[in-house]
Enzyme design. Structure first.
Site, short mmCIF file in Angstrom:
data_model
loop_
_atom_site.label_atom_id
_atom_site.label_comp_id
_atom_site.label_asym_id
_atom_site.label_seq_id
_atom_site.Cartn_x
_atom_site.Cartn_y
_atom_site.Cartn_z
N PHE A 1 -18.98 -58.52 -106.50
CA PHE A 1 -20.30 -58.01 -106.90
C PHE A 1 -20.54 -58.21 -108.40
CE2 PHE A 1 -23.10 -54.45 -108.14
CZ PHE A 1 -24.10 -54.54 -107.19
N ASN B 1 -20.06 -46.64 -107.73
CA ASN B 1 -21.28 -47.34 -107.34
C ASN B 1 -20.95 -48.02 -106.02
OD1 ASN B 1 -23.58 -48.87 -107.03
ND2 ASN B 1 -22.94 -50.44 -108.51
N PRO B 2 -21.08 -47.29 -104.90
CA PRO B 2 -20.65 -47.86 -103.63
C PRO B 2 -21.71 -48.80 -103.06
CG PRO B 2 -21.50 -45.65 -103.29
CD PRO B 2 -21.65 -45.95 -104.75
#
Ligand SMILES: C[S@@+](CC[C@H](N)C(=O)[O-])C[C@H]1O[C@@H](n2cnc3c(N)ncnc32)[C@H](O)[C@@H]1O
Length: 278
Positions: A90, A187-188
């Site tokens: 990510f 921050n899933p």
């Protein structure tokens, strides 16, 4: 052709292919191909050799077909840290800078805190916490082995001592830290599965498991909070803009106190935080 002319033409090319901020993209890609920065680009007089020109052309095509700029340049700025990023992990977002600042605030006045970043990706949150709080013992977890490798290599390159472990939620964290964690931050992945197909191609170039998860990890963290947090320790999580009520409700039902939903710079709900009673 001088770099300034190359930039002009490639800006037009990117724009015709619908790439946002085409000039910034053209400059960043060319600077990466030439191993220089923006100022260096405009100071340069000589043209591109054949190998560089080919590499630049290929990179422009990748950008037009939906590869994120950061996967091409291999880096992303996160507050004052320059992080290495790459395919399979990510890309840190500006919204998360608000999360990490809200998390840091909770550590004010807490000496030698213990912090755990769940779902660390490139390591952005954990590394910034350690950068700002050298007295902290910082752990990070991620289910993705690729993310863990990247976070460890960012930690080494930046000289920041963060203990990065592969595994689900808090499973890899030493059991001796139960009841001693000052800050649990995450921050899933929080998009709903139904949102995935409508994401732009450059977002879908990032791993599905880093994007989609609804409020699943939030709920696991709320359950874990009473077991892992020290008295007055904080749980701080990033949320999707429509998840504030649900996630803050889960915090309250778990008897967390001082629960608040904080907005991002665009005034959308973005962070929920709350603390264990003291
Ligand atoms: C949205 S990304 C955030 C990455 C990084 N914290 C950031 O803000 O840039 C979510 C990350 O959580 C990881 N992840 C997803 N489910 C997880 C779980 N159950 N336990 C640990 N990590 C998880 C993903 O692999 C991904 O790296």
């Amino acid at each position: 052709m001088r770099p300034s002319e190359v930039i002009r033409r490639s800006t037009d090319y990117l724009e015709r292919h619908g790439v946002e901020s085409p000039r910034e993209n053209a400059e960043a890609i060319l600077a990466q191909c030439l191993g220089t920065d923006r100022a260096g680009l405009y100071a340069r007089r000589e043209g591109l050799d054949q190998t560089t020109a080919r590499r630049f052309g290929r990179a422009l095509c990748r950008r037009c077909s939906g590869t994120p700029l950061q996967y091409i340049t291999g880096e992303q700025q996160f507050l004052d840290l320059r992080l290495t990023v790459g395919r399979g992990v990510f890309i840190p977002r500006p919204e998360t800078e608000g999360l990490v600042l809200a998390a840091l605030e909770t550590l004010e006045g807490v000496p030698d805190p213990v912090a755990v970043d769940v779902g660390t990706g490139s390591g952005a949150i954990a590394l910034f916490l350690k950068h700002r709080r050298r007295d902290a013992q910082v752990f990070a977890t991620d289910t993705s082995a690729e993310a863990v490798d990247l976070a460890r290599s960012n930690a080494r390159r930046l000289g920041l001592d963060v203990d990065v472990r592969v595994g689900n939620i808090l499973d890899p964290i030493p059991k001796a830290l139960r009841g001693r964690v000052s800050l649990l931050v995450s921050n899933p992945p929080y998009l709903a599965a139904g949102e995935y197909d409508s994401l732009p191609p450059e977002v879908r170039a990032e791993p599905y498991e880093a994007l989609v998860g609804g409020t699943g990890v939030h709920r696991s963290l709320v359950l874990a909070a009473s077991e892992w947090l020290a008295p007055s320790g904080w749980l701080v999580v990033e949320i999707g803009e429509t998840q504030g009520r649900e996630v803050s409700g889960a915090f309250r039902r778990a008897s967390l106190q001082d629960v608040e939903v904080l907005p991002d710079l665009a005034s959308r709900d973005r962070v929920v935080r709350g603390r264990l009673p003291g």
